[in-house]
Design an enzyme around this catalytic site. Structure first.
Site, PDB file in Angstrom:
ATOM      1  N   HIS A 306       0.850  -1.190   0.000  1.00  0.00           N
ATOM      2  CA  HIS A 306       0.000   0.000   0.000  1.00  0.00           C
ATOM      3  C   HIS A 306       0.881   1.233   0.000  1.00  0.00           C
ATOM      4  O   HIS A 306       1.958   1.224   0.595  1.00  0.00           O
ATOM      5  CB  HIS A 306      -0.906   0.013   1.239  1.00  0.00           C
ATOM      6  CG  HIS A 306      -2.068   0.919   1.090  1.00  0.00           C
ATOM      7  ND1 HIS A 306      -2.007   2.253   1.410  1.00  0.00           N
ATOM      8  CD2 HIS A 306      -3.310   0.691   0.623  1.00  0.00           C
ATOM      9  CE1 HIS A 306      -3.181   2.798   1.144  1.00  0.00           C
ATOM     10  NE2 HIS A 306      -3.984   1.879   0.668  1.00  0.00           N
ATOM     11  N   ASP A 363      -7.977  -5.485   0.154  1.00  0.00           N
ATOM     12  CA  ASP A 363      -8.459  -6.309  -0.948  1.00  0.00           C
ATOM     13  C   ASP A 363      -8.047  -7.762  -0.868  1.00  0.00           C
ATOM     14  O   ASP A 363      -8.507  -8.577  -1.659  1.00  0.00           O
ATOM     15  CB  ASP A 363      -7.941  -5.731  -2.280  1.00  0.00           C
ATOM     16  CG  ASP A 363      -8.572  -4.396  -2.569  1.00  0.00           C
ATOM     17  OD1 ASP A 363      -9.763  -4.258  -2.294  1.00  0.00           O
ATOM     18  OD2 ASP A 363      -7.870  -3.498  -3.050  1.00  0.00           O
TER      19      ASP A 363
HETATM   20  N1  CMC Z   1       4.103  -7.486  -4.808  1.00  0.00           N
HETATM   21  C1  CMC Z   1       5.456  -7.466  -5.000  1.00  0.00           C
HETATM   22  N2  CMC Z   1       6.212  -6.374  -4.854  1.00  0.00           N
HETATM   23  C2  CMC Z   1       5.577  -5.227  -4.513  1.00  0.00           C
HETATM   24  C3  CMC Z   1       4.195  -5.174  -4.309  1.00  0.00           C
HETATM   25  C4  CMC Z   1       3.457  -6.358  -4.461  1.00  0.00           C
HETATM   26  N3  CMC Z   1       2.136  -6.365  -4.279  1.00  0.00           N
HETATM   27  N4  CMC Z   1       3.828  -3.911  -3.973  1.00  0.00           N
HETATM   28  C5  CMC Z   1       4.955  -3.188  -3.984  1.00  0.00           C
HETATM   29  N5  CMC Z   1       6.022  -3.991  -4.313  1.00  0.00           N
HETATM   30  C6  CMC Z   1       7.438  -3.566  -4.375  1.00  0.00           C
HETATM   31  C7  CMC Z   1       7.698  -2.781  -5.644  1.00  0.00           C
HETATM   32  O1  CMC Z   1       8.159  -3.621  -6.681  1.00  0.00           O
HETATM   33  C8  CMC Z   1       8.765  -1.808  -5.183  1.00  0.00           C
HETATM   34  O2  CMC Z   1       9.993  -2.485  -5.162  1.00  0.00           O
HETATM   35  P1  CMC Z   1      11.360  -1.655  -5.478  1.00  0.00           P
HETATM   36  O3  CMC Z   1      11.472  -0.617  -4.418  1.00  0.00           O
HETATM   37  O4  CMC Z   1      12.427  -2.710  -5.391  1.00  0.00           O
HETATM   38  O5  CMC Z   1      11.192  -1.096  -6.845  1.00  0.00           O
HETATM   39  C9  CMC Z   1       8.404  -1.517  -3.726  1.00  0.00           C
HETATM   40  O6  CMC Z   1       7.645  -2.665  -3.285  1.00  0.00           O
HETATM   41  C10 CMC Z   1       7.538  -0.268  -3.553  1.00  0.00           C
HETATM   42  O7  CMC Z   1       6.420  -0.374  -4.431  1.00  0.00           O
HETATM   43  P2  CMC Z   1       5.805   0.823  -5.270  1.00  0.00           P
HETATM   44  O8  CMC Z   1       5.052   0.285  -6.426  1.00  0.00           O
HETATM   45  O9  CMC Z   1       6.859   1.841  -5.545  1.00  0.00           O
HETATM   46  O10 CMC Z   1       4.822   1.407  -4.189  1.00  0.00           O
HETATM   47  P3  CMC Z   1       3.566   2.306  -4.452  1.00  0.00           P
HETATM   48  O11 CMC Z   1       3.289   3.023  -3.191  1.00  0.00           O
HETATM   49  O12 CMC Z   1       3.756   3.139  -5.679  1.00  0.00           O
HETATM   50  O13 CMC Z   1       2.404   1.254  -4.793  1.00  0.00           O
HETATM   51  C11 CMC Z   1       0.584  -0.227  -4.630  1.00  0.00           C
HETATM   52  C12 CMC Z   1       1.430   0.854  -3.915  1.00  0.00           C
HETATM   53  C13 CMC Z   1      -0.669  -0.505  -3.815  1.00  0.00           C
HETATM   54  C14 CMC Z   1       0.146   0.294  -6.019  1.00  0.00           C
HETATM   55  C15 CMC Z   1       1.450  -1.505  -4.778  1.00  0.00           C
HETATM   56  O14 CMC Z   1       1.819  -1.996  -3.508  1.00  0.00           O
HETATM   57  C16 CMC Z   1       0.741  -2.598  -5.573  1.00  0.00           C
HETATM   58  O15 CMC Z   1       0.761  -2.580  -6.814  1.00  0.00           O
HETATM   59  N6  CMC Z   1       0.045  -3.559  -4.860  1.00  0.00           N
HETATM   60  C17 CMC Z   1      -0.748  -4.559  -5.537  1.00  0.00           C
HETATM   61  C18 CMC Z   1      -2.085  -3.948  -5.929  1.00  0.00           C
HETATM   62  C19 CMC Z   1      -3.015  -3.769  -4.739  1.00  0.00           C
HETATM   63  O16 CMC Z   1      -3.173  -4.658  -3.913  1.00  0.00           O
HETATM   64  N7  CMC Z   1      -3.663  -2.599  -4.694  1.00  0.00           N
HETATM   65  C20 CMC Z   1      -4.677  -2.298  -3.672  1.00  0.00           C
HETATM   66  C21 CMC Z   1      -4.268  -1.187  -2.764  1.00  0.00           C
HETATM   67  S1  CMC Z   1      -5.381  -1.063  -1.349  1.00  0.00           S
HETATM   68  C22 CMC Z   1      -6.893  -0.633  -2.032  1.00  0.00           C
HETATM   69  C23 CMC Z   1      -6.926   0.748  -2.563  1.00  0.00           C
HETATM   70  O17 CMC Z   1      -6.526   1.688  -1.862  1.00  0.00           O
HETATM   71  O18 CMC Z   1      -7.407   0.918  -3.690  1.00  0.00           O
END
Ligand code: CMC
Length: 428
Positions: A306, A363
Protein backbone atom coordinates in the site's frame (compact mmCIF):
# COMPACT_ATOMS: atom_id res chain seq x y z
CA UNK A 1 -2.44 25.44 14.23
CA UNK A 2 1.12 26.47 15.07
CA UNK A 3 3.27 28.12 12.40
CA UNK A 4 7.03 27.49 11.96
CA UNK A 5 9.21 28.29 8.98
CA UNK A 6 11.19 26.08 6.58
CA UNK A 7 14.11 27.60 4.68
CA UNK A 8 15.03 26.67 1.14
CA UNK A 9 18.18 27.88 -0.58
CA UNK A 10 18.40 27.54 -4.37
CA UNK A 11 19.98 29.55 -7.18
CA UNK A 12 21.56 31.88 -4.62
CA UNK A 13 18.18 32.79 -3.16
CA UNK A 14 16.85 31.91 0.28
CA UNK A 15 13.12 31.59 0.82
CA UNK A 16 11.22 31.20 4.06
CA UNK A 17 8.12 29.04 3.81
CA UNK A 18 5.54 28.45 6.52
CA UNK A 19 5.34 25.01 8.09
CA UNK A 20 1.74 24.16 8.99
CA UNK A 21 0.60 21.63 11.56
CA UNK A 22 -2.66 19.72 11.49
CA UNK A 23 -4.28 18.19 14.54
CA UNK A 24 -2.26 14.97 14.11
CA UNK A 25 0.18 13.61 11.52
CA UNK A 26 3.23 15.08 9.75
CA UNK A 27 3.54 18.85 9.34
CA UNK A 28 3.52 20.27 5.83
CA UNK A 29 5.69 22.90 4.18
CA UNK A 30 3.43 25.42 2.47
CA UNK A 31 5.19 25.96 -0.87
CA UNK A 32 2.50 28.05 -2.53
CA UNK A 33 4.74 31.12 -2.79
CA UNK A 34 7.80 29.14 -3.97
CA UNK A 35 7.38 29.71 -7.71
CA UNK A 36 6.58 33.38 -7.28
CA UNK A 37 9.68 33.96 -5.15
CA UNK A 38 12.23 31.66 -6.86
CA UNK A 39 10.88 30.65 -10.29
CA UNK A 40 11.19 27.01 -9.18
CA UNK A 41 8.53 24.32 -9.09
CA UNK A 42 8.63 21.26 -6.85
CA UNK A 43 8.68 17.86 -8.56
CA UNK A 44 6.69 15.00 -7.05
CA UNK A 45 5.16 12.56 -9.54
CA UNK A 46 2.77 10.22 -7.75
CA UNK A 47 2.44 12.85 -4.96
CA UNK A 48 4.54 10.78 -2.55
CA UNK A 49 5.50 13.89 -0.54
CA UNK A 50 2.68 16.26 -1.37
CA UNK A 51 -0.47 17.17 0.54
CA UNK A 52 -3.05 18.48 -1.92
CA UNK A 53 -5.60 19.93 0.52
CA UNK A 54 -6.73 20.48 4.11
CA UNK A 55 -9.15 17.78 5.18
CA UNK A 56 -10.92 16.95 8.44
CA UNK A 57 -12.54 13.70 7.28
CA UNK A 58 -10.11 10.78 7.43
CA UNK A 59 -6.71 10.26 9.00
CA UNK A 60 -4.28 7.41 8.27
CA UNK A 61 -1.08 6.63 10.11
CA UNK A 62 0.46 4.16 7.68
CA UNK A 63 3.37 3.19 9.95
CA UNK A 64 1.11 2.31 12.86
CA UNK A 65 -1.71 0.85 10.74
CA UNK A 66 -4.26 3.38 12.03
CA UNK A 67 -7.35 4.58 10.14
CA UNK A 68 -9.68 7.15 11.72
CA UNK A 69 -12.88 8.60 10.30
CA UNK A 70 -13.60 11.97 11.95
CA UNK A 71 -11.39 10.64 14.78
CA UNK A 72 -13.13 7.28 15.26
CA UNK A 73 -10.99 4.14 14.68
CA UNK A 74 -12.17 1.97 11.79
CA UNK A 75 -12.17 -1.15 14.01
CA UNK A 76 -14.71 0.43 16.39
CA UNK A 77 -16.89 1.67 13.55
CA UNK A 78 -16.81 -1.74 11.82
CA UNK A 79 -17.78 -3.49 15.05
CA UNK A 80 -20.44 -1.18 16.47
CA UNK A 81 -21.73 1.05 13.72
CA UNK A 82 -23.68 0.73 10.47
CA UNK A 83 -22.90 2.01 6.98
CA UNK A 84 -25.68 4.61 7.26
CA UNK A 85 -24.23 5.86 10.54
CA UNK A 86 -20.69 6.04 9.07
CA UNK A 87 -22.08 7.85 6.02
CA UNK A 88 -23.71 10.45 8.27
CA UNK A 89 -20.44 10.79 10.19
CA UNK A 90 -18.36 11.29 7.06
CA UNK A 91 -20.78 13.83 5.63
CA UNK A 92 -21.54 15.78 8.80
CA UNK A 93 -18.50 15.39 11.02
CA UNK A 94 -20.30 13.92 14.06
CA UNK A 95 -22.02 10.66 14.87
CA UNK A 96 -25.81 11.09 14.63
CA UNK A 97 -28.16 10.76 17.59
CA UNK A 98 -31.09 8.34 17.17
CA UNK A 99 -33.42 10.92 15.59
CA UNK A 100 -30.75 12.21 13.24
CA UNK A 101 -29.89 8.69 12.10
CA UNK A 102 -33.55 7.80 11.57
CA UNK A 103 -34.09 10.98 9.55
CA UNK A 104 -30.95 10.46 7.46
CA UNK A 105 -31.83 6.81 6.77
CA UNK A 106 -35.37 7.82 5.79
CA UNK A 107 -34.06 10.52 3.43
CA UNK A 108 -31.63 8.13 1.74
CA UNK A 109 -34.32 5.46 1.39
CA UNK A 110 -36.59 8.01 -0.35
CA UNK A 111 -34.01 8.55 -3.10
CA UNK A 112 -33.30 4.91 -3.98
CA UNK A 113 -35.32 4.75 -7.21
CA UNK A 114 -33.68 5.86 -10.45
CA UNK A 115 -35.45 7.68 -13.26
CA UNK A 116 -37.30 5.02 -15.26
CA UNK A 117 -35.68 6.24 -18.47
CA UNK A 118 -32.28 5.34 -17.05
CA UNK A 119 -33.08 1.63 -17.36
CA UNK A 120 -33.03 1.98 -21.14
CA UNK A 121 -29.35 2.97 -20.90
CA UNK A 122 -28.46 -0.53 -19.77
CA UNK A 123 -29.99 -2.02 -22.89
CA UNK A 124 -27.40 -0.20 -24.99
CA UNK A 125 -24.58 -2.21 -23.40
CA UNK A 126 -23.48 -5.69 -24.42
CA UNK A 127 -24.56 -8.28 -21.87
CA UNK A 128 -20.92 -9.20 -21.29
CA UNK A 129 -19.83 -5.59 -20.66
CA UNK A 130 -17.71 -5.18 -17.51
CA UNK A 131 -20.06 -3.72 -14.87
CA UNK A 132 -17.51 -0.99 -14.11
CA UNK A 133 -17.82 0.17 -17.73
CA UNK A 134 -21.58 0.34 -17.20
CA UNK A 135 -21.11 2.19 -13.90
CA UNK A 136 -18.89 4.85 -15.54
CA UNK A 137 -21.54 5.45 -18.20
CA UNK A 138 -24.68 5.34 -16.08
CA UNK A 139 -23.36 7.41 -13.15
CA UNK A 140 -22.00 10.02 -15.57
CA UNK A 141 -25.43 10.12 -17.20
CA UNK A 142 -27.19 10.96 -13.91
CA UNK A 143 -26.52 14.66 -14.46
CA UNK A 144 -28.72 14.42 -17.55
CA UNK A 145 -31.62 13.39 -15.29
CA UNK A 146 -31.17 15.46 -12.16
CA UNK A 147 -30.65 19.01 -13.48
CA UNK A 148 -32.37 20.37 -10.40
CA UNK A 149 -29.40 19.56 -8.14
CA UNK A 150 -26.34 20.46 -10.20
CA UNK A 151 -25.73 24.04 -9.01
CA UNK A 152 -22.60 23.40 -7.00
CA UNK A 153 -22.65 26.88 -5.46
CA UNK A 154 -25.97 26.11 -3.74
CA UNK A 155 -25.50 24.08 -0.50
CA UNK A 156 -29.03 22.68 -0.81
CA UNK A 157 -28.31 21.38 -4.32
CA UNK A 158 -25.10 19.84 -3.05
CA UNK A 159 -26.95 18.14 -0.22
CA UNK A 160 -29.66 16.71 -2.47
CA UNK A 161 -27.19 15.46 -5.08
CA UNK A 162 -25.08 13.88 -2.30
CA UNK A 163 -28.13 12.04 -0.97
CA UNK A 164 -29.16 11.00 -4.45
CA UNK A 165 -25.74 9.59 -5.24
CA UNK A 166 -25.49 7.57 -2.00
CA UNK A 167 -29.07 6.33 -2.36
CA UNK A 168 -29.04 5.44 -6.05
CA UNK A 169 -25.67 3.76 -6.22
CA UNK A 170 -26.94 0.37 -4.86
CA UNK A 171 -29.83 0.45 -7.35
CA UNK A 172 -27.50 1.28 -10.25
CA UNK A 173 -24.96 -1.37 -9.18
CA UNK A 174 -27.64 -4.06 -8.75
CA UNK A 175 -29.06 -3.18 -12.19
CA UNK A 176 -25.58 -3.62 -13.72
CA UNK A 177 -25.48 -7.11 -12.22
CA UNK A 178 -29.03 -8.02 -13.25
CA UNK A 179 -28.35 -6.91 -16.80
CA UNK A 180 -25.27 -9.15 -17.02
CA UNK A 181 -27.22 -12.25 -15.93
CA UNK A 182 -30.28 -11.44 -18.02
CA UNK A 183 -32.72 -11.12 -15.11
CA UNK A 184 -35.29 -8.34 -14.67
CA UNK A 185 -34.36 -5.26 -12.69
CA UNK A 186 -35.89 -5.14 -9.22
CA UNK A 187 -37.25 -1.90 -7.79
CA UNK A 188 -35.96 -0.96 -4.33
CA UNK A 189 -38.01 -1.91 -1.28
CA UNK A 190 -37.53 0.85 1.24
CA UNK A 191 -38.61 -1.04 4.32
CA UNK A 192 -35.28 -2.91 4.04
CA UNK A 193 -31.98 -1.54 5.27
CA UNK A 194 -29.62 0.16 2.82
CA UNK A 195 -27.58 -3.03 2.56
CA UNK A 196 -30.51 -5.47 2.73
CA UNK A 197 -32.15 -3.55 -0.09
CA UNK A 198 -29.01 -3.85 -2.19
CA UNK A 199 -28.76 -7.61 -1.56
CA UNK A 200 -32.38 -8.08 -2.54
CA UNK A 201 -32.09 -5.98 -5.71
CA UNK A 202 -29.00 -8.03 -6.64
CA UNK A 203 -29.96 -11.57 -5.75
CA UNK A 204 -33.77 -11.45 -5.57
CA UNK A 205 -36.16 -12.19 -8.43
CA UNK A 206 -39.70 -10.88 -8.91
CA UNK A 207 -41.08 -14.42 -8.87
CA UNK A 208 -40.16 -15.07 -5.23
CA UNK A 209 -39.81 -13.29 -1.92
CA UNK A 210 -36.17 -12.68 -1.05
CA UNK A 211 -35.05 -13.39 2.51
CA UNK A 212 -32.11 -11.29 3.63
CA UNK A 213 -29.71 -13.43 5.71
CA UNK A 214 -28.90 -11.17 8.69
CA UNK A 215 -25.27 -12.35 8.99
CA UNK A 216 -24.67 -11.69 5.29
CA UNK A 217 -26.37 -8.30 5.56
CA UNK A 218 -24.13 -7.44 8.49
CA UNK A 219 -20.99 -8.65 6.69
CA UNK A 220 -21.88 -6.69 3.55
CA UNK A 221 -22.63 -3.58 5.62
CA UNK A 222 -19.24 -3.95 7.31
CA UNK A 223 -17.52 -4.29 3.92
CA UNK A 224 -19.22 -1.03 2.91
CA UNK A 225 -17.95 0.61 6.13
CA UNK A 226 -14.41 -0.60 5.43
CA UNK A 227 -14.46 0.96 1.97
CA UNK A 228 -16.31 4.17 2.80
CA UNK A 229 -13.37 6.59 2.69
CA UNK A 230 -9.59 6.54 2.63
CA UNK A 231 -8.38 10.16 2.53
CA UNK A 232 -6.67 11.42 -0.63
CA UNK A 233 -6.31 8.14 -2.57
CA UNK A 234 -6.22 8.13 -6.39
CA UNK A 235 -9.97 8.06 -7.04
CA UNK A 236 -10.77 10.62 -4.33
CA UNK A 237 -8.09 12.92 -5.69
CA UNK A 238 -9.62 12.38 -9.14
CA UNK A 239 -13.04 13.39 -7.81
CA UNK A 240 -11.54 16.48 -6.19
CA UNK A 241 -9.59 17.42 -9.32
CA UNK A 242 -12.63 16.96 -11.56
CA UNK A 243 -14.74 18.93 -9.06
CA UNK A 244 -12.18 21.72 -8.78
CA UNK A 245 -13.16 22.92 -12.25
CA UNK A 246 -16.78 23.30 -11.12
CA UNK A 247 -18.00 20.09 -12.80
CA UNK A 248 -21.27 18.73 -11.39
CA UNK A 249 -21.07 15.99 -8.73
CA UNK A 250 -22.47 13.21 -10.95
CA UNK A 251 -19.74 13.84 -13.53
CA UNK A 252 -17.13 13.92 -10.74
CA UNK A 253 -18.29 10.56 -9.36
CA UNK A 254 -18.06 9.02 -12.84
CA UNK A 255 -14.43 10.24 -12.97
CA UNK A 256 -13.82 8.64 -9.56
CA UNK A 257 -15.31 5.35 -10.73
CA UNK A 258 -13.08 5.36 -13.81
CA UNK A 259 -9.99 5.84 -11.65
CA UNK A 260 -11.08 3.24 -9.11
CA UNK A 261 -11.35 0.60 -11.83
CA UNK A 262 -7.56 0.22 -12.21
CA UNK A 263 -5.90 -2.93 -10.78
CA UNK A 264 -3.52 -0.87 -8.62
CA UNK A 265 -6.56 0.67 -6.86
CA UNK A 266 -10.12 -0.69 -6.58
CA UNK A 267 -9.59 -3.33 -9.25
CA UNK A 268 -7.16 -5.10 -6.91
CA UNK A 269 -9.94 -7.07 -5.18
CA UNK A 270 -10.89 -8.70 -8.48
CA UNK A 271 -7.21 -9.21 -9.34
CA UNK A 272 -6.47 -10.67 -5.89
CA UNK A 273 -9.14 -13.36 -6.16
CA UNK A 274 -8.09 -14.19 -9.73
CA UNK A 275 -4.53 -14.50 -8.44
CA UNK A 276 -5.59 -16.85 -5.62
CA UNK A 277 -7.48 -18.96 -8.15
CA UNK A 278 -4.39 -19.07 -10.36
CA UNK A 279 -2.19 -20.11 -7.43
CA UNK A 280 -4.79 -22.69 -6.44
CA UNK A 281 -3.15 -24.84 -3.78
CA UNK A 282 -0.62 -23.87 -1.09
CA UNK A 283 2.16 -25.96 -2.68
CA UNK A 284 2.29 -23.46 -5.61
CA UNK A 285 2.81 -20.45 -3.32
CA UNK A 286 6.65 -20.47 -3.31
CA UNK A 287 6.67 -20.26 -7.12
CA UNK A 288 4.43 -17.16 -7.07
CA UNK A 289 6.40 -15.57 -4.23
CA UNK A 290 9.54 -15.92 -6.35
CA UNK A 291 7.73 -14.36 -9.31
CA UNK A 292 6.55 -11.42 -7.15
CA UNK A 293 10.16 -10.79 -6.10
CA UNK A 294 11.56 -11.00 -9.63
CA UNK A 295 12.19 -7.50 -11.01
CA UNK A 296 11.89 -8.83 -14.58
CA UNK A 297 8.47 -10.35 -13.98
CA UNK A 298 5.50 -7.94 -13.95
CA UNK A 299 3.65 -10.24 -11.51
CA UNK A 300 2.85 -8.67 -8.12
CA UNK A 301 1.06 -10.13 -5.15
CA UNK A 302 -2.34 -8.52 -5.57
CA UNK A 303 -3.92 -7.42 -2.28
CA UNK A 304 -0.44 -6.80 -0.89
CA UNK A 305 1.34 -3.51 -0.33
CA UNK A 306 0.00 0.00 0.00
CA UNK A 307 1.20 3.51 -0.71
CA UNK A 308 0.41 4.65 2.82
CA UNK A 309 0.29 1.52 5.04
CA UNK A 310 3.72 0.21 5.91
CA UNK A 311 2.06 -2.05 8.47
CA UNK A 312 -0.96 -4.35 8.50
CA UNK A 313 -3.92 -2.55 6.88
CA UNK A 314 -6.46 -2.36 9.75
CA UNK A 315 -9.23 -3.04 7.24
CA UNK A 316 -7.59 -6.36 6.30
CA UNK A 317 -7.79 -7.47 9.95
CA UNK A 318 -11.57 -6.93 10.01
CA UNK A 319 -11.92 -8.55 6.58
CA UNK A 320 -10.15 -11.70 7.71
CA UNK A 321 -12.53 -12.00 10.70
CA UNK A 322 -15.52 -11.39 8.44
CA UNK A 323 -14.54 -14.28 6.13
CA UNK A 324 -14.99 -16.70 9.03
CA UNK A 325 -18.36 -15.17 9.99
CA UNK A 326 -19.73 -15.40 6.44
CA UNK A 327 -18.51 -18.97 5.99
CA UNK A 328 -20.18 -20.02 9.23
CA UNK A 329 -23.47 -18.20 8.42
CA UNK A 330 -23.66 -19.66 4.91
CA UNK A 331 -22.21 -23.02 5.98
CA UNK A 332 -19.65 -22.87 3.20
CA UNK A 333 -15.92 -23.20 3.00
CA UNK A 334 -13.53 -22.11 0.29
CA UNK A 335 -10.12 -23.77 0.02
CA UNK A 336 -8.82 -20.48 -1.39
CA UNK A 337 -9.12 -19.02 2.12
CA UNK A 338 -6.54 -21.57 3.31
CA UNK A 339 -4.35 -20.64 0.34
CA UNK A 340 -4.71 -16.94 1.22
CA UNK A 341 -3.83 -17.50 4.89
CA UNK A 342 -0.79 -19.56 3.92
CA UNK A 343 0.28 -17.01 1.31
CA UNK A 344 0.08 -14.26 3.92
CA UNK A 345 2.12 -16.33 6.37
CA UNK A 346 4.83 -17.17 3.82
CA UNK A 347 5.04 -13.60 2.47
CA UNK A 348 5.22 -12.05 5.94
CA UNK A 349 8.22 -14.22 6.82
CA UNK A 350 10.06 -13.48 3.57
CA UNK A 351 12.82 -10.81 3.80
CA UNK A 352 11.65 -9.16 0.52
CA UNK A 353 8.20 -8.40 1.94
CA UNK A 354 9.56 -7.57 5.40
CA UNK A 355 12.13 -5.07 4.10
CA UNK A 356 9.67 -3.40 1.75
CA UNK A 357 7.00 -3.40 4.46
CA UNK A 358 4.44 -5.12 2.24
CA UNK A 359 1.41 -6.36 4.19
CA UNK A 360 -2.06 -7.57 3.16
CA UNK A 361 -4.38 -4.70 2.30
CA UNK A 362 -8.18 -4.43 2.34
CA UNK A 363 -8.46 -6.31 -0.95
CA UNK A 364 -6.62 -9.44 0.04
CA UNK A 365 -9.56 -11.12 1.81
CA UNK A 366 -12.54 -9.17 0.47
CA UNK A 367 -12.79 -11.23 -2.73
CA UNK A 368 -13.16 -14.46 -0.78
CA UNK A 369 -16.10 -13.04 1.18
CA UNK A 370 -17.79 -11.48 -1.82
CA UNK A 371 -17.43 -14.67 -3.78
CA UNK A 372 -18.95 -16.69 -0.90
CA UNK A 373 -21.91 -14.26 -0.85
CA UNK A 374 -22.41 -14.96 -4.58
CA UNK A 375 -20.91 -12.00 -6.40
CA UNK A 376 -18.96 -12.65 -9.61
CA UNK A 377 -15.43 -11.17 -9.56
CA UNK A 378 -16.39 -8.46 -12.05
CA UNK A 379 -18.79 -7.01 -9.45
CA UNK A 380 -16.13 -6.62 -6.73
CA UNK A 381 -14.90 -3.20 -7.82
CA UNK A 382 -18.51 -2.07 -8.30
CA UNK A 383 -19.13 -2.78 -4.60
CA UNK A 384 -16.05 -0.76 -3.74
CA UNK A 385 -17.40 2.11 -5.86
CA UNK A 386 -20.81 1.85 -4.20
CA UNK A 387 -19.28 2.17 -0.72
CA UNK A 388 -16.68 4.77 -1.65
CA UNK A 389 -19.34 7.07 -3.10
CA UNK A 390 -20.02 8.48 0.36
CA UNK A 391 -16.30 9.24 0.82
CA UNK A 392 -16.10 10.88 -2.59
CA UNK A 393 -19.20 12.94 -1.87
CA UNK A 394 -17.95 14.01 1.57
CA UNK A 395 -14.55 15.00 0.17
CA UNK A 396 -16.11 16.80 -2.78
CA UNK A 397 -18.40 18.77 -0.45
CA UNK A 398 -15.48 19.64 1.80
CA UNK A 399 -13.53 20.95 -1.19
CA UNK A 400 -16.39 23.03 -2.59
CA UNK A 401 -17.06 24.55 0.86
CA UNK A 402 -13.40 25.53 1.29
CA UNK A 403 -13.11 29.29 0.64
CA UNK A 404 -9.47 28.81 -0.48
CA UNK A 405 -10.41 26.25 -3.12
CA UNK A 406 -8.81 26.69 -6.57
CA UNK A 407 -8.88 24.68 -9.77
CA UNK A 408 -6.30 21.86 -9.48
CA UNK A 409 -3.58 22.52 -12.03
CA UNK A 410 -0.23 20.73 -11.53
CA UNK A 411 2.86 21.92 -13.39
CA UNK A 412 5.52 19.78 -15.08
CA UNK A 413 9.19 19.29 -15.83
CA UNK A 414 9.19 19.67 -19.62
CA UNK A 415 11.51 17.20 -21.39
CA UNK A 416 10.33 17.58 -25.02
CA UNK A 417 11.99 19.40 -27.93
CA UNK A 418 12.74 23.09 -27.58
CA UNK A 419 11.17 25.47 -30.11
CA UNK A 420 11.80 24.52 -33.75
CA UNK A 421 10.42 25.56 -37.14
CA UNK A 422 7.75 23.68 -39.03
CA UNK A 423 9.07 21.75 -42.07
CA UNK A 424 6.59 21.41 -44.95
CA UNK A 425 5.40 17.84 -45.58
CA UNK A 426 7.10 17.51 -48.97
CA UNK A 427 10.49 18.34 -47.44
CA UNK A 428 10.34 15.67 -44.68
N1 CMC B 1 4.10 -7.49 -4.81
C1 CMC B 1 5.46 -7.47 -5.00
N2 CMC B 1 6.21 -6.37 -4.85
C2 CMC B 1 5.58 -5.23 -4.51
C3 CMC B 1 4.19 -5.17 -4.31
C4 CMC B 1 3.46 -6.36 -4.46
N3 CMC B 1 2.14 -6.36 -4.28
N4 CMC B 1 3.83 -3.91 -3.97
C5 CMC B 1 4.95 -3.19 -3.98
N5 CMC B 1 6.02 -3.99 -4.31
C6 CMC B 1 7.44 -3.57 -4.37
C7 CMC B 1 7.70 -2.78 -5.64
O1 CMC B 1 8.16 -3.62 -6.68
C8 CMC B 1 8.77 -1.81 -5.18
O2 CMC B 1 9.99 -2.49 -5.16
P1 CMC B 1 11.36 -1.66 -5.48
O3 CMC B 1 11.47 -0.62 -4.42
O4 CMC B 1 12.43 -2.71 -5.39
O5 CMC B 1 11.19 -1.10 -6.84
C9 CMC B 1 8.40 -1.52 -3.73
O6 CMC B 1 7.64 -2.67 -3.29
C10 CMC B 1 7.54 -0.27 -3.55
O7 CMC B 1 6.42 -0.37 -4.43
P2 CMC B 1 5.80 0.82 -5.27
O8 CMC B 1 5.05 0.28 -6.43
O9 CMC B 1 6.86 1.84 -5.55
O10 CMC B 1 4.82 1.41 -4.19
P3 CMC B 1 3.57 2.31 -4.45
O11 CMC B 1 3.29 3.02 -3.19
O12 CMC B 1 3.76 3.14 -5.68
O13 CMC B 1 2.40 1.25 -4.79
C11 CMC B 1 0.58 -0.23 -4.63
C12 CMC B 1 1.43 0.85 -3.91
C13 CMC B 1 -0.67 -0.50 -3.81
C14 CMC B 1 0.15 0.29 -6.02
C15 CMC B 1 1.45 -1.50 -4.78
O14 CMC B 1 1.82 -2.00 -3.51
C16 CMC B 1 0.74 -2.60 -5.57
O15 CMC B 1 0.76 -2.58 -6.81
N6 CMC B 1 0.05 -3.56 -4.86
C17 CMC B 1 -0.75 -4.56 -5.54
C18 CMC B 1 -2.09 -3.95 -5.93
C19 CMC B 1 -3.01 -3.77 -4.74
O16 CMC B 1 -3.17 -4.66 -3.91
N7 CMC B 1 -3.66 -2.60 -4.69
C20 CMC B 1 -4.68 -2.30 -3.67
C21 CMC B 1 -4.27 -1.19 -2.76
S1 CMC B 1 -5.38 -1.06 -1.35
C22 CMC B 1 -6.89 -0.63 -2.03
C23 CMC B 1 -6.93 0.75 -2.56
O17 CMC B 1 -6.53 1.69 -1.86
O18 CMC B 1 -7.41 0.92 -3.69
Amino acid sequence: MSENQATLSADGKTVEMPVRSGTIGPDVVDIRKLYGQTGLFTYDPGFTSTASCDSAITYIDGDEGVLLHRGYPIGQLAEHSSFMEVSYLLLNGELPNQDELAEFTRTISRHTMVHEQLSTFYRGFRRDAHPMAIMCGVVGALSAFYHDSTDIADPQHRKISSHRLIAKMPTIAAMAYKYSVGQPFLYPKNELSYTGNFLRMTFGVPAEEYEVVPEVERAMDRIFILHADHEQNASTSTVRLAGSSGANPFACMAAGIACLWGPAHGGANEAALNMLKEIGTPDKIPHYIERAKDKNDPFRLMGFGHRVYKNYDPRATVMQQTVREVFSALKVNDPLFETALRLEEIALSDPYFIEKKLFPNVDFYSGIILSAIGFPTTMFTVLFALARTVGWVAQWNEMISDPGQKIGRPRQLYTGPTQRDYIPLNQR
